[in-house]
Design an enzyme around this catalytic site. Structure first.
Site, mmCIF file in Angstrom:
data_model
loop_
_atom_site.group_PDB
_atom_site.id
_atom_site.type_symbol
_atom_site.label_atom_id
_atom_site.label_comp_id
_atom_site.label_asym_id
_atom_site.label_seq_id
_atom_site.Cartn_x
_atom_site.Cartn_y
_atom_site.Cartn_z
ATOM 1 N N HIS A 129 0.813 -1.216 0.000
ATOM 2 C CA HIS A 129 0.000 0.000 0.000
ATOM 3 C C HIS A 129 0.857 1.282 0.000
ATOM 4 C CE1 HIS A 129 -2.902 2.904 1.929
ATOM 5 N NE2 HIS A 129 -3.671 2.329 1.021
ATOM 6 N N GLU A 154 1.802 -7.204 2.943
ATOM 7 C CA GLU A 154 0.426 -7.169 3.437
ATOM 8 C C GLU A 154 -0.040 -8.609 3.617
ATOM 9 O OE1 GLU A 154 -2.277 -4.770 1.022
ATOM 10 O OE2 GLU A 154 -0.687 -3.300 0.783
ATOM 11 N N SER A 190 -4.678 -5.274 -0.970
ATOM 12 C CA SER A 190 -5.862 -4.424 -1.075
ATOM 13 C C SER A 190 -6.389 -4.276 -2.491
ATOM 14 C CB SER A 190 -5.561 -3.039 -0.506
ATOM 15 O OG SER A 190 -4.539 -2.420 -1.259
ATOM 16 N N ASP A 222 1.209 -5.810 7.298
ATOM 17 C CA ASP A 222 0.026 -4.942 7.323
ATOM 18 C C ASP A 222 -1.224 -5.830 7.213
ATOM 19 O OD1 ASP A 222 -2.087 -3.271 6.664
ATOM 20 O OD2 ASP A 222 -0.942 -2.040 5.260
ATOM 21 N N HIS A 226 -6.663 -5.416 5.627
ATOM 22 C CA HIS A 226 -7.868 -6.022 5.042
ATOM 23 C C HIS A 226 -8.211 -7.404 5.617
ATOM 24 C CE1 HIS A 226 -8.594 -2.836 2.138
ATOM 25 N NE2 HIS A 226 -7.279 -2.703 2.136
ATOM 26 N N LYS A 259 -11.550 -0.516 8.354
ATOM 27 C CA LYS A 259 -12.119 -1.410 7.333
ATOM 28 C C LYS A 259 -13.153 -2.325 8.005
ATOM 29 C CE LYS A 259 -7.994 -0.381 4.877
ATOM 30 N NZ LYS A 259 -8.486 0.850 4.250
#
Ligand SMILES: Cc1ncc(COP(=O)(O)O)c(C=O)c1O
Length: 381
Positions: A128, A169, A173, A198, A201, A232
């Site tokens: 991201h 991640e 995303s 991360d 999501h 989210k």
């Protein structure tokens, strides 16, 4: 305003318009939601107001509820915030937790501060923007590896003698696919690298009580830092960095987005606590199940649509590829006209020729809505 500054601004805006990438704010309409990150419907769940109020009433009367009044290092700290961090550390089975005002701030705050001069950050090419910005501000070297490629990552790790960080991640995303976490953990062990993960999501959706992907995979003890964001599936706002006590201390001392910003207001901290209570409830468990059923339904119907290319995604983030910025925008508009909120994702946000319509599935989307959306898509050509 200075004439040359105005000219520069107008030129940059014109550039965007010419490239068909001009962004503007819009007001969402009352259409079926296939675009928000409110995967479990928590942001719009009015029945959560009562438990939230109960938590707000636990805040001592002498504490400021509406604003934190300063940075955590000045007037913005409280026992209530510290207790919340302890609670989050316990839920996520880690030593320490540090709240940040947003996921963007948390990624910036970790990546800009922690990787030092003689370190290299190996980052997945699809991370991201917030991780990218943190990396840009860091003093470390940085090298991208091909998306989810263990081979490329290993070649790059093997070729450096610097201290190593790996930035990834859990659930990407844009493409909605998972990182091969087990394999990356094995590489991190082999090459003595620290993983920064991360979980934006995956928070709330995976794990028995929404603890995230790393905990569901039972790999959390091997991950140096996990970042969970609350804007989210949690339906609120803010983020937490999960780490050990030394890293927490380090961030309190060196992480500029943490130090030089007013702390999160207590009512936001209450909202985070309330949403973690909900994550642990049977009602939320039912929403997670409904979301998984909707993902399955979407995947099975798209297999029958041969005119269009969909990404193979096992998650709530689905992708319909419509190459070309103009084409993607036109297709999104046509879908919207049929009553579904979707958005086109254009280059350069995604690579050229992978422009797309991003479809977010939710637990509250009905079978009829999903079928109608896909029928609308199949009539696009
Ligand atoms: C993968 C990822 N990380 C971090 C963020 C930033 O989180 P926040 O919206 O809480 O600032 C986002 C937001 O879109 C994201 O998608």
């Amino acid at each position: 305003m200075s004439h040359s500054v105005s000219k520069y601004i107008e030129e940059k805006i014109r550039e965007r318009k010419e490239q068909n990438t001009f962004r503007k704010l819009f007001l969402p309409e009352a259409k079926v939601d296939f675009f928000s990150n409110d995967y479990l419907g928590i942001a719009t769940n009015k029945s959560l107001a009562f438990p939230l109020n109960k938590i707000i009433r636990k805040v001592p009367h002498n504490m400021p509820l509406f604003g934190a009044t300063g940075s955590r290092l000045l007037s913005g700290n409280s026992q209530f915030v510290e207790d919340t961090e302890t609670l989050l550390a316990n839920i996520h089975q880690t030593e320490a937790a540090l709240l940040f005002n947003s996921g963007y701030n948390a990624n910036l705050g970790v990546l800009s501060a922690l990787p030092y001069k003689n370190a290299t950050i190996f980052y997945d090419e699809l991370i991201h923007a917030s991780m990218h910005d943190g990396i840009k501000m860091s003093k470390a070297k940085a090298t991208a590896f091909k998306h989810n490629s263990i081979k490329d990552l290993e070649e790059k790790l093997a070729a450096t003698h610097n201290f190593k960080f790996i930035a990834i991640e859990a659930l990407y995303s844009m493409d909605g696919d998972f990182a091969p976490l087990k394999e990356i953990v094995a590489l991190a062990k082999k090459y003595d690298a620290a993983i920064i993960l991360d979980e934006a999501h995956s928070t709330g959706i995976y794990g028995e009580k929404g603890e995230g992907w790393a905990q569901q995979q039972n790999l959390h003890q091997d991950i140096f830092i996990r970042i969970h964001t609350f804007g989210k599936a949690a339906g609120v706002h803010g983020a937490v960095v999960l780490c050990n006590e030394s890293v927490k201390s380090f961030l309190v001392n060196y992480s500029r987005p943490f130090i030089f910003s007013t702390a999160m207001p207590l009512h936001s901290v209450c909202a985070i606590r309330s949403c973690y209570e909900y994550f642990a409830s049977t009602a939320c468990e039912a929403e997670r199940k409904k979301l998984m059923q909707n993902i399955q339904l979407f995947s099975s119907v798209t297999k029958g649509i041969t005119e269009f290319k969909f990404a193979e995604s096992p998650s709530a983030i689905q992708t319909l590829f419509i190459p070309g910025n103009e084409n993607a925008k036109t297709a999104a508009e046509k879908i919207r006209q049929q009553g579904f909120e979707v958005r086109a994702i254009l280059s350069p946000t995604v690579a050229k020729d992978t422009e797309r319509i991003r479809i977010c599935l939710h637990s509250f989307n009905t079978t009829q809505e999903i079928n109608d959306l896909l029928q609308t898509i199949s009539y696009l050509k």
